[in-house]
Design an enzyme around this catalytic site. Structure first.
Site, short mmCIF file in Angstrom:
data_model
loop_
_atom_site.label_atom_id
_atom_site.label_comp_id
_atom_site.label_asym_id
_atom_site.label_seq_id
_atom_site.Cartn_x
_atom_site.Cartn_y
_atom_site.Cartn_z
N SER A 1 2.43 102.29 3.13
CA SER A 1 2.32 101.06 2.27
C SER A 1 2.53 101.11 0.69
O SER A 1 2.75 100.38 0.16
CB SER A 1 0.99 100.26 2.55
OG SER A 1 0.09 100.81 2.22
N HIS B 1 3.91 97.55 8.54
CA HIS B 1 4.75 97.37 7.68
C HIS B 1 6.30 97.64 7.91
O HIS B 1 7.12 97.47 7.38
CB HIS B 1 4.65 98.26 6.25
CG HIS B 1 3.66 97.90 5.49
ND1 HIS B 1 3.76 96.92 4.53
CD2 HIS B 1 2.35 98.38 5.44
CE1 HIS B 1 2.32 96.89 3.91
NE2 HIS B 1 1.64 97.84 4.45
N LYS C 1 2.39 90.18 7.82
CA LYS C 1 3.30 90.54 7.00
C LYS C 1 4.78 89.96 7.46
O LYS C 1 4.81 88.75 7.17
CB LYS C 1 3.45 92.03 6.79
CG LYS C 1 1.86 92.67 6.35
CD LYS C 1 2.26 94.07 6.28
CE LYS C 1 0.70 94.75 6.07
NZ LYS C 1 -0.05 94.01 5.13
#
Lengths: 406, 88
Positions: free
Chosen positions: A183, A211, A242
């Site tokens: 990240s 991610h 996300k």
């Protein structure tokens, strides 16, 4: 009682501008996946991990609204105590099917997914092998487990292999934990090589695709899909907060008896479950992710444009083109000033400072969205470059690479 | 050179590679040197330092053992040949 945090207080005071606190920005309004209002002025959102821009997707909002009206605002307790709603079952089936796995477990946040899985999977005799740059939730889960924990060099399959060979004769299972995209710098795990180590040593492999879900792979299933090693991954952990635009975490697996973890994972058992509006919007977001592969190409194009634009301007970036584009600075002071100037010029990015960063670097971290327009990406490159020149971070204007002003 | 001196000398080789280490600090390293205070390392820098030592000594030290290490002498004890390979 709080005197032990004096050093933290002092460090925090050093990074706070008189007008603005980088770690407590107040958005007076969020207008779209890419725009908000701070201090009465519009800002471009360039640090929100909203990779597919689905937070305002009309179909997700409609499904969430419908569930909210029909089933209320919350579940008011855990699934163990208060029971499972249809929305939980439906989302578990949906996410398991999406990954082609036999079973899925939901958690209330991504943080809790790692906490809940690592503590339940790794027992007293077992060994956890964590990539050194792992997220705090992985470290915390490892610390709460009763297993022996060792860190291996970031993205270094040889060091991982060396450690597994040393541990080979000890009793207990060995579980390797890595992330798809890291990240802070947006770099990607060498998963093919890590999977080979796993096969050779008989260890288990857990990949956190927080991610990379919806970002990597032909179908958006993450790094394991992109690297062609899905069969080697025993557990995939991820988040709904996300690319899927909501909140919550999950783990999917083909492991026999996976469901027994519902009675062993304390982060699953002792916290309130996801509310109906959330399970409804995430279920719909998965539909959108599958139905609109163009979102991934838009994201890829925007990420490449921002990365190339900043690299050509002379900034020192992470090693890989990904939706996380981080500028590396020599000193935290420059990073703080840079961050403040950008916000004043209408761009919100993330400030990341040591010790929470790889190699103790100071970072201005951006995350790109499929929802960013070309004009927004160009505005970001131009504004960041202008501030970089002003602060002497990049040496001179290279007009050829600067897009025209908006 | 005794085993423990040899171990400390190899630890100093790794300390030399750490960011911000001066000849002055290196000259004062003894078994009593406190890793956090005297080498001025934060908690993550300590973990990275120990990770590099694990590679150099071809061993594995679990994080709960790392948590109990305060001095260079403590570190030498877990890295000494007879205890190396695995410290659980």
């Amino acid at each position: 009682m709080l005197a032990k945090y004096e050093h933290l207080k002092q460090a925090y005071a050093r990074v706070r501008d008189e007008r603005q606190d980088p770690f407590n920005v107040h958005f007076e309004k969020i207008s779209s996946p890419t725009q908000g209002i701070v201090n009465g002025r519009p800002v471009l959102l360039l640090g929100t991990n909203n990779y597919l821009g689905l937070t305002f997707d009309a179909s997700c909002v409609a499904k969430a609204t419908e569930a909210l009206r029909l089933e209320g605002t919350g579940t008011t307790g855990s699934r163990t105590a208060n029971g499972t709603y249809s929305g939980h079952k439906m989302l578990e089936q949906k996410i398991a099917d999406f990954f082609g796995r036999a079973a899925a477990m939901l958690f209330t946040t991504g943080y809790q997914a790692n906490l809940g899985m690592l503590t339940a999977l790794a027992g007293r005799e077992d060994h956890l092998l964590l990539d050194a740059d792992s997220h705090a939730s992985i470290y915390d889960g490892a610390r709460l487990s009763e297993a022996s924990v060792t860190r291996f060099r970031h993205n270094d399959p040889d060091d991982l292999f060396r450690r597994l060979r040393i541990l080979a004769d000890l009793p207990g299972d060995k579980l390797i934990v890595v992330e798809g995209i890291y990240s802070m710098l947006g770099d990607i795990a060498p998963l093919k090589e890590i999977a080979a180590v796993k096969r050779e040593t008989g260890a288990y492999l857990l990949v956190d695709e927080a991610h990379s879900l919806g970002v990597l792979g032909e179908h958006g299933r993450g790094l394991a899909e992109q690297a062609g090693v899905e069969n080697d991954v025993d557990f995939i952990v991820g988040t709904f907060s996300k690319s899927l635009g909501s909140i919550g975490g999950f783990c999917v697996s083909d492991m026999p008896d996976f469901d027994v973890l519902r009675l062993a994972s304390r982060a699953y058992m002792f916290t309130a479950s996801l509310p109906p509006s959330v399970t409804a919007s995430v279920t719909q977001a998965l539909e959108v992710l599958v139905a609109k592969p163009g979102l991934r190409s838009d994201l890829e194009r925007n990420a490449a444009r921002l990365y190339d634009g900043l690299a050509k301007a002379g900034f020192l970036l992470g090693p890989t083109v990904s939706p996380i584009v981080s500028i590396r600075f020599d000193s935290p002071e420059i990073a703080v000033v840079f961050w403040n100037k950008l916000l004043a010029l209408g761009i919100y990015a993330n400030l990341a400072l040591p010790p929470a960063t790889p190699g103790r670097q100071s970072l201005l971290r951006s995350s790109v969205s499929a929802a960013h327009t070309s004009a927004e990406i160009e505005f970001a490159i131009k504004t960041i470059t202008t501030v970089g020149i002003e602060l002497g971070v990049v040496q001179h204007a290279r007009e050829a690479f600067l897009p025209a002003a908006q | 050179m005794a085993d423990d001196e040899r171990v400390i000398s190899r630890i100093i080789d790794v300390i030399r590679t750490l960011e911000g280490m001066t000849p002055d600090v290196l000259a004062k390293v003894t078994p009593q040197t406190n890793i956090v205070r005297d080498l001025n390392l934060d908690s993550i820098a300590v973990m990275d330092f120990i990770l590099e030592l694990e590679v150099k000594f071809n061993t594995v030290i679990s994080l709960d053992i790392v948590a109990g290490i305060e001095t260079i002498g403590d570190l030498a004890r877990v890295l000494e040949p007879q205890s190396a390979q695995v410290t659980q």
